[in-house]
Design a protein around this motif. Structure first.
Motif, PDB file in Angstrom:
ATOM      1  N   ILE A  62       0.962  -1.175  -0.053  1.00 50.41           N
ATOM      2  CA  ILE A  62       0.011  -0.014   0.013  1.00 50.41           C
ATOM      3  C   ILE A  62       0.942   1.261   0.024  1.00 50.41           C
ATOM      4  O   ILE A  62       2.143   1.197   0.275  1.00 50.41           O
ATOM      5  CB  ILE A  62      -0.867  -0.071   1.273  1.00 50.41           C
ATOM      6  N   ASP A  63       0.120   2.308  -0.363  1.00 50.36           N
ATOM      7  CA  ASP A  63       1.119   3.645  -0.338  1.00 50.36           C
ATOM      8  C   ASP A  63       0.460   4.312   1.056  1.00 50.36           C
ATOM      9  O   ASP A  63      -0.405   3.969   1.623  1.00 50.36           O
ATOM     10  CB  ASP A  63       0.515   4.558  -1.388  1.00 50.36           C
ATOM     11  N   PRO A  64       1.311   5.217   1.366  1.00 50.37           N
ATOM     12  CA  PRO A  64       1.024   6.212   2.659  1.00 50.37           C
ATOM     13  C   PRO A  64      -0.351   6.579   2.463  1.00 50.37           C
ATOM     14  O   PRO A  64      -0.719   7.017   1.508  1.00 50.37           O
ATOM     15  CB  PRO A  64       2.283   7.057   2.705  1.00 50.37           C
ATOM     16  N   GLY A  65      -0.969   7.115   3.685  1.00 52.12           N
ATOM     17  CA  GLY A  65      -2.135   7.648   3.591  1.00 52.12           C
ATOM     18  C   GLY A  65      -2.130   9.013   3.276  1.00 52.12           C
ATOM     19  O   GLY A  65      -1.103   9.593   3.182  1.00 52.12           O
ATOM     20  N   PRO A  66      -3.286   9.676   3.041  1.00 54.93           N
ATOM     21  CA  PRO A  66      -3.354  11.119   2.614  1.00 54.93           C
ATOM     22  C   PRO A  66      -2.880  12.125   3.409  1.00 54.93           C
ATOM     23  O   PRO A  66      -2.289  13.120   3.124  1.00 54.93           O
ATOM     24  CB  PRO A  66      -5.073  11.249   2.360  1.00 54.93           C
ATOM     25  N   LYS A  67      -2.843  11.793   4.879  1.00 53.66           N
ATOM     26  CA  LYS A  67      -2.317  12.735   5.789  1.00 53.66           C
ATOM     27  C   LYS A  67      -0.697  12.728   5.606  1.00 53.66           C
ATOM     28  O   LYS A  67      -0.092  13.934   5.730  1.00 53.66           O
ATOM     29  CB  LYS A  67      -2.776  12.333   7.228  1.00 53.66           C
ATOM     30  N   LEU A  68      -0.131  11.643   5.414  1.00 54.22           N
ATOM     31  CA  LEU A  68       1.305  11.580   5.472  1.00 54.22           C
ATOM     32  C   LEU A  68       1.897  12.277   4.100  1.00 54.22           C
ATOM     33  O   LEU A  68       2.845  12.845   3.766  1.00 54.22           O
ATOM     34  CB  LEU A  68       1.619  10.011   5.455  1.00 54.22           C
ATOM     35  N   SER A  69       1.017  11.687   2.978  1.00 57.16           N
ATOM     36  CA  SER A  69       1.494  12.229   1.783  1.00 57.16           C
ATOM     37  C   SER A  69       1.282  13.920   1.391  1.00 57.16           C
ATOM     38  O   SER A  69       1.937  14.246   0.917  1.00 57.16           O
ATOM     39  CB  SER A  69       0.306  11.575   0.699  1.00 57.16           C
ATOM     40  N   GLY A  70       0.215  14.188   2.165  1.00 59.98           N
ATOM     41  CA  GLY A  70      -0.194  15.814   2.154  1.00 59.98           C
ATOM     42  C   GLY A  70       0.803  16.569   2.887  1.00 59.98           C
ATOM     43  O   GLY A  70       1.390  17.554   2.335  1.00 59.98           O
TER      44      GLY A  70
END
Length: 1001
Positions: free
Chosen positions: A217-225
């Motif tokens: 999986i990819d990092p979640g939206p909080k970490l990506s943001g």
């Protein structure tokens, strides 16, 4: 888990004790059912006796914890931990996190941070190696609570404008929980705000690669943001304006700062897998950073500990953490006091190395010690430096190296406490705690391998004695041999003759490390160490030490204290010493296989001391005991003096392990007369406190030793004593065989005292088997012989046996008469334990005749005589009958508590005969109260015990109880079968149906 009282750590028992207490403390003030405790202790495979083992563990915990009955209370079908004044870190953790929540709600972030930091400071590490699925799940929940609290405090600190100071702690926690994106987000933000944008972006790259590789999986939206915001240096990521302090006008501009000078640092590498030693590290850091310089002198902190205890690793870890406190440099030098192939460094040579490290050219360093010392002190004047003097031999090596500057700190490590190093603050390093040892193995070996064999890892830590060097060597061997299991290495280490050889890897060796301490001593102390190795399995006090070393107690103390100073001995109590397990292996290897004449003399002195002292203690504890001549010359050296029974009992308790080890030593050395004579004295005490397994083991050694000798007299008495042990353990056939052989030998040798004792044992064992007609002549013969021989104590014991026989036959008046006669004799002897049983026998006879008030009075007297040293089985019997009598007198509220306490004492009694009788009595009480489920369980277990040892009277009582319970359940067929078998047994014993009915209620 640790439990402390008044500054002393309590020993709670084994793994089952710990799991039971842990289960109660994880949910304080709430009742935990026994069934849940069984599951927590054994997962899905509990033994048949699991419930009783849990109750036994609770009874042990109540005895070992001060006011334990108030801390662990019985509540219905379970137990409850009542804390009141006790402190539990888990409860305090919850209180502080709740306080933090309130502070956040009230807009007080500083108070919230302080509360959360206080909560997290309570954390000592994750519970591990529990061997229980339920408790491991609880450990996981606790870890989640900790991480959540840590995330909250990091969030509050970031909002308050903190950044750089959080990075190290965030890295550690994120490494422990690599898939927790919120922690990595906080770490990235802290790095970015510290001006380390590249590291923040690299942190995102690493977590993204880990998530893709491990979870797909990819990092979640909080970490990506957050990653995207860092890339564009978004203003919202800056430190909040309100949290930024105004710069001070006096702060110099960067261009005003002087050019940095060369700062010397020769500290060794700080090992990455350093673990444990939290309390020692904290104490060391306090000394290094919080002390004051008396009279303008620099501080000195000295650390001592046995070889391989990790003194250097601990010191280096602390030194690296305080480098900022000593901006002018940090120097380390190994003084080689205990280095294989190296001689201790002379002070002049050490000063030359240290001056060179400061940058002093070689041609400017004086050639003499005085000149170098003066230059060294002048170089350190007005400096704030840290100096680590590692592996020092004595104070004379250290003093010339001490700086005069009040800003300097010196840390000295040594195997010996340098008591003449004036002004030093001392920290002693002992073995690692088991949980720290387990963590160290996990750090080196990896969590996967250690998690696969948790019990073997715990055993490995124990076999290594908590010594960090041994643990690291063992873990390294396992890491370099991936096909080895931990269990395989554990089995190799069980061979004590090869254990030290197994604990070597490359140039590292536990044996070589410890032997350096031995070789550094003078000849007198090496000889003492070797002699102690002859007897190294138990504690040794000053009297035993003096006997072994052929000196008086004052000189013995001086020698033992010297061995303590160099950490070749440990001190368990004032003036009581013992070996560390691995040092014991070294001592044993130096004392074998050859035995010199001096060694033989030392062993005989020690055994003569123990025999003479046990004779004196038994004379106080067991008045009226028959005197048996022994061909042993009494010890003429100093002896402890016993003026009261309490003193004698206390000595036996303290010396228990040493006495057993002394018998085993005598047996190994072929000193058969000591084996026999010493065993006779020790088993009197073992019997009085209910240690029947050891009683039998020592008696078997004594019988074997007596068979090797030419004199048959010791054989008769040893066989008779073995019969007593077999009776206590329910090994009835074996006991009858031993007692009969003992009687035949005694008859042959004319030993009428042993003959009477053997007759008594035969009669008692036959009584237990329900063979009353056969038993009666033996008991009567024993009483006649004892009356003629003038041994009243033995006569009283046999009258008690005769009372039991009459009770089992339903002849209550005869039982009461025999019990009263026993009491009359015992009152003149003041022998407490037999007095308790005679009163209990009389109460049984009274109850059999319906005279419950008289029975109640006798039982009250019996209970008043009991204390912590009383045999648990005897106490259990008195309590169980007290419960029944209270019920019969209409005091129903008293009965359950007495019954539960009786069951707990019975479970720890190690006497199946007592346990079967107690469980039948309590089962009968529950039948009267209508609790047939509890009654059936007790009678069923009593039946199993009684059947296994042919205890026919209790087997029959159990069957009657099972029949009544089965009838209550509507199972008429089972009730009829149990009744028929019970009546068959009573007919075998010659008991009438009416009497049998009275006996079973």
């Amino acid at each position: 888990m640790e439990t402390w009282s008044d500054g002393s750590r309590l020993h709670l028992g084994g793994a089952i004790h710990e799991r039971v207490l842990l289960s109660l403390l994880l949910d304080p003030e709430r009742t935990v059912p026994v069934s849940w405790l069984v599951e927590a202790a054994w997962n899905d495979e509990p033994p048949m006796t699991a419930t009783h083992q849990v109750r036994k563990a609770v009874a042990d915990l109540r005895r070992r914890i001060p006011h334990g009955n108030d801390v662990i209370v019985t509540d219905g079908q379970g137990y409850r931990a009542v804390l009141d004044d006790a402190k539990l870190d888990l409860v305090e953790f919850g209180a502080r996190t709740a306080e933090a929540d309130r502070a956040v709600a009230d807009g007080r972030p500083t108070d919230a941070i302080a509360a959360l930091q206080g909560a997290l400071a309570l954390w000592r590490g994750r519970m591990s190696g529990l061997g229980s699925t339920a408790l491991e799940a609880a450990a996981t929940r606790l870890e989640e609570r900790r991480v959540t609290a840590a995330e909250q405090v990091f969030d509050l600190c970031l909002r308050a404008g903190h950044a750089g100071g959080l990075v190290a702690d965030l890295r550690d926690l994120a490494a422990q929980h690599p898939f927790r994106e919120s922690l990595h987000a906080q770490l990235m933000l802290a790095l970015y705000r510290s001006g380390r944008k590249a590291e923040a972006l690299d942190e995102y790259r690493k977590i993204r690669e880990l998530l893709v590789e491990e979870l797909g999986i990819d990092p979640g939206p909080k970490l990506s943001g957050l990653y995207e915001a860092i890339l564009r240096e978004a203003p919202e990521l800056d430190i909040p304006t309100a949290a930024v302090a105004e710069p001070k006008e006096s702060a110099p501009a960067p261009t005003d700062l002087p050019e940095p000078a060369h700062i010397p640092c020769t500290l060794p590498y700080d090992v990455a897998d350093f673990t444990g030693r939290e309390s020692e590290l904290s104490a060391l850091l306090d000394c290094m950073t919080g002390g004051r310089q008396p009279h303008g002198r620099g501080r000195v902190v000295a650390i001592d500990g046995m070889g391989g205890s990790g003194k250097t690793c601990l010191t280096v870890r602390a030194a690296h953490q305080v480098t900022a406190e000593f901006p002018d440099g940090q120097l380390h030098i190994d003084l080689h006091a205990f280095t294989p192939g190296e001689s201790p460094v002379l002070p002049a040579a050490a000063l030359g190395s240290l001056l060179g490290a400061l940058g002093v050219p070689g041609d400017r360093i004086p050639g003499d010690l005085g000149g170098r010392r003066a230059l060294w002190r002048s170089q350190l004047a007005q400096r704030r430096m840290l100096l680590v003097l590692d592996n020092a031999v004595d104070a004379g090596q250290v003093y010339p190296l001490l700086p005069a500057s009040p800003g300097c700190l010196v840390v000295v490590t040594s195997r010996e406490r340098l008591v003449d190093l004036d002004g030093a603050e001392w920290i002693s390093i002992g073995p690692m705690a088991p949980e720290d040892g387990t963590r160290l193995i996990e750090e080196v070996l990896g969590p996967v391998r250690t998690a696969a064999e948790p019990e073997a890892v715990q055993e490995l830590v124990q076999l290594c004695g908590g010594l960090p060097l041994a643990l690291r060597i063992a873990a390294a061997r396992l890491r370099n041999r991936p096909r080895w299991t931990v269990r395989y290495l554990v089995e190799r280490l069980h061979d004590e003759t090869r254990r030290l050889k197994e604990l070597s890897a490359g140039e590292r060796s536990v044996a070589a490390t410890l032997q350096l301490s031995y070789q550094a001593m003078d000849e007198e102390h090496r000889t003492a160490f070797r002699l102690l190795g002859l007897y190294c399995d138990a504690n040794i006090d000053l009297y035993a030490g003096a006997a072994l070393l052929a000196t008086d107690t004052r000189d013995a103390e001086q020698i033992l204290e010297r061995l303590l100073d160099v950490h070749l001995l440990q001190q368990t109590d004032m003036a009581v010493y013992r070996f560390h397990d691995l040092v014991r292996n070294l001592a044993r290897s130096l004392s074998s296989p050859a035995t010199t004449h001096d060694d033989e003399m030392a062993v005989e002195r020690l055994l003569a001391y123990y025999w003479t002292t046990t004779e004196a203690a038994c004379a106080v504890l067991f008045p009226g005991r028959a005197q048996v001549p022994a061909s042993i010359t009494p010890h003429t050296g100093e002896l402890p003096v016993f003026t009261t029974q309490a003193e004698a009992r206390s000595w036996f308790h303290r010396e228990h392990a040493g006495l057993v080890a002394a018998v085993e030593l005598a047996d190994r050395k072929g000193l058969d007369r000591y084996t026999v004579a010493l065993t006779r004295n020790i088993v009197f005490w073992l019997s009085s406190v209910g240690r029947f397994d050891e009683f039998k083991q020592l008696s078997q050694l004594a019988v074997a030793a007596a068979r090797r000798g030419d004199d048959l007299t010791p054989l008769g008495s040893s066989l008779s004593n073995l019969g007593v042990a077999c009776w206590r353990l329910g090994h009835l056939d074996e006991g009858i065989q031993s007692a009969r052989e003992g009687r035949d030998v005694a008859t042959l040798t004319g030993d009428r005292c042993t003959e009477s004792h053997s007759e008594s044992m035969i009669g008692l064992l036959l009584t237990v088997q329900g063979r009353h007609d056969e038993a009666l002549p033996h008991l009567e013969r024993a009483i006649t012989l004892e009356r003629e021989l003038g041994v009243p104590r033995a006569q009283a014991e046999n009258l008690s046996c005769l009372s039991t026989l009459h009770m089992q036959r339903g002849a209550y008046e005869e039982a009461a008469l025999a019990a009263r006669q026993a009491l009359e004799i015992l009152r003149s002897l003041d022998y407490r334990d037999n007095h308790v049983m005679a009163l209990t026998d009389l109460a049984f006879a009274d109850a059999g005749q319906g005279r419950y008030a008289e029975a109640d009075d006798h039982l009250r007297q019996a209970r008043a005589l009991c204390d912590a040293s009383s045999p648990p089985g005897d106490v259990a019997l008195a309590l169980a009958l007290s419960a029944e009598v209270a019920e019969c007198l209409g005091r129903s509220a008293e009965a359950p508590a007495l019954a539960e306490e009786a069951l707990e004492f019975a479970a720890i009694s190690d006497s199946p005969t007592r346990q079967a009788k107690v469980e039948n009595l309590v089962g009968r009480l529950f039948r009267r109260r209508g609790d047939f489920h509890r009654a059936m369980a007790l009678h069923t277990h009593a039946h199993e015990l009684a059947t296994g040892m042919q205890y026919r009277s209790e087997e029959a009582h159990a069957l009657y109880g099972m029949a009544e319970a089965a009838a209550a359940f509507g199972d008429a067929e089972a009730a009829a079968a149990h009744t028929a078998r019970a009546e068959q047994l009573f007919r075998f014993m010659g008991v009438s149906g009416q009497a049998a009915w009275c006996l079973t209620g």
